[in-house]
Design an enzyme around this catalytic site. Structure first.
Site, short mmCIF file in Angstrom:
data_model
loop_
_atom_site.label_atom_id
_atom_site.label_comp_id
_atom_site.label_asym_id
_atom_site.label_seq_id
_atom_site.Cartn_x
_atom_site.Cartn_y
_atom_site.Cartn_z
N MET A 11 -0.47 3.88 -1.83
CA MET A 11 -1.67 3.57 -2.60
C MET A 11 -2.42 2.38 -2.00
O MET A 11 -3.62 2.45 -1.72
CB MET A 11 -1.29 3.27 -4.05
N GLY A 12 -1.71 1.27 -1.81
CA GLY A 12 -2.36 0.06 -1.32
C GLY A 12 -3.00 0.24 0.05
O GLY A 12 -4.10 -0.26 0.30
N ASP A 30 1.73 -6.82 4.41
CA ASP A 30 2.82 -5.92 4.06
C ASP A 30 4.03 -6.34 4.88
O ASP A 30 3.88 -6.88 5.99
CB ASP A 30 2.44 -4.46 4.38
N ASN A 97 1.44 -0.26 -10.88
CA ASN A 97 1.97 0.10 -12.19
C ASN A 97 2.76 -1.08 -12.74
O ASN A 97 3.78 -1.47 -12.17
CB ASN A 97 2.87 1.33 -12.09
N SER A 123 -5.56 5.21 -10.84
CA SER A 123 -5.11 6.60 -10.74
C SER A 123 -5.87 7.30 -9.63
O SER A 123 -7.06 7.04 -9.41
CB SER A 123 -5.34 7.34 -12.07
N LYS A 175 -3.66 2.65 -18.65
CA LYS A 175 -3.04 3.44 -17.57
C LYS A 175 -1.67 3.94 -18.00
O LYS A 175 -1.25 5.05 -17.63
CB LYS A 175 -2.93 2.57 -16.31
N ASN A 179 -0.59 7.85 -18.02
CA ASN A 179 0.56 8.43 -17.34
C ASN A 179 1.48 9.18 -18.30
O ASN A 179 2.11 10.17 -17.93
CB ASN A 179 1.35 7.35 -16.61
N GLU A 182 -0.02 12.46 -18.64
CA GLU A 182 0.26 13.16 -17.38
C GLU A 182 1.65 13.79 -17.41
O GLU A 182 1.83 14.94 -17.00
CB GLU A 182 0.15 12.16 -16.24
#
Length: 303
Positions: A11-12, A30, A97, A123, A175, A179, A182
């Site tokens: 994601m990042g 990272d 998250n 998302s 969020k 989820n 979801e």
């Protein structure tokens, strides 16, 4: 426009790419040197750093630092480090998250040091790079204003796909519920297609059925699009293990429903079904078989 991204995973990393391609200068950190090097090679507007301290020192003020780290120890350690490195007026965004109560706590702790905080529920998964991300923000208005220009680059369009939900914690709360929904939707699709596949005497073409349902059906959705694409390649899902992890958001949703006294039977059962997929109900199933045999003499399958 300058922004830092800490945590360049699936994601990042893609969020860093979308920001860079949108014209922002992205400062990234990272633990993986390979990940940093790949982003720097692909994106002219990206610059990688081998420590958070070097990244913060190079980032122009007022700084915006966006975290995409797993909830728990890694995030907590990074928040603690940033409090020692950032200056008054700088902003920290937690876009991973995270439990909304932790976000409320982080907002209060950072405020004591004169730092701003925004929690961002994001998302879009691996498709967000191309399609944009849905972003749910929590925080004070001045903090939202400081991060808004970056959010508009990440969203599907500047005027849609993002929302300021309310105070700190509200973005991650929204969020979390997203989820949970979801989980329920995915479980319903999984069970429905299992029923179709089990009706062997009809010899149903579940790939074709999934494709038909995509057009005009009440249950048409992006999840159904993904199912249809997968089944078109392999209707038996050969090679996949019946093991479904959970990221934590579903658990938090169920716990919140208990705290509020709001029934969420579909979401709760969807979470428990994921637990079952990991063999955690094997002993319970053995006991059920034993009881049926004990009171009714029903046959027991042996290993």
């Amino acid at each position: 426009m300058n922004i830092a991204i800490i945590g360049l995973g699936k994601m990042g990393g893609n969020m860093a790419r979308r920001l860079a391609r949108g014209g922002a200068k992205v400062f990234g950190f990272d633990l993986s040197a390979e990940t940093r090097a790949k982003l720097a090679a692909d994106e002219p507007n990206f610059q990688g750093f081998d420590s958070v301290a070097k990244l913060v020192a190079s980032l122009p003020k007022p700084r915006v630092v966006w975290l995409m780290l797993p909830a728990g120890e890694i995030s907590e350690n990074t928040f603690a480090e940033l409090k020692t490195l950032l200056a008054q007026g700088d902003l920290v965004v937690d876009g991973a998250n995270a439990m909304y109560k932790d976000s409320q706590r982080h907002a209060a702790e950072l405020a004591e040091s004169g730092l701003k905080f925004v929690d961002a529920g994001v998302s879009g998964g691996v498709w967000g790079l191309a399609n944009g991300y849905t972003i749910m923000l929590g925080g004070e208005k001045d903090a939202i204003a400081q991060v808004e220009r970056f959010v508009k680059l990440l969203a599907p369009a500047p005027d849609r796909g993002w929302i300021h939900c309310g105070p700190a914690g509200s973005g991650h709360y929204t969020k979390m519920v997203h989820n949970g929904i979801e989980y329920g939707m995915m479980q319903a699709f999984a069970e429905g297609f299992a029923l179709l596949k089990a009706k062997e005497d009809f010899n149903l073409d579940i790939a074709e059925i999934s494709e038909v349902w995509r057009h005009g059906s009440v249950i048409r959705s992006w999840l159904l699009d993904l199912i249809a694409g997968t089944l078109a390649e392999d209707t038996d899902l050969a090679g996949l293990a019946a093991f479904v992890p959970d990221s934590g958001e579903g658990r938090w949703t169920v716990l919140e429903s208990i705290e509020l006294g709001v029934p969420t039977p579909v979401i709760t059962q969807a979470l428990f079904s994921r637990f079952s997929s990991r063999g955690n109900d094997d002993f319970a199933m053995k006991l059920l078989s034993m009881m049926r045999n004990a009171f009714g003499g029903h046959a027991v399958a042996k290993q």
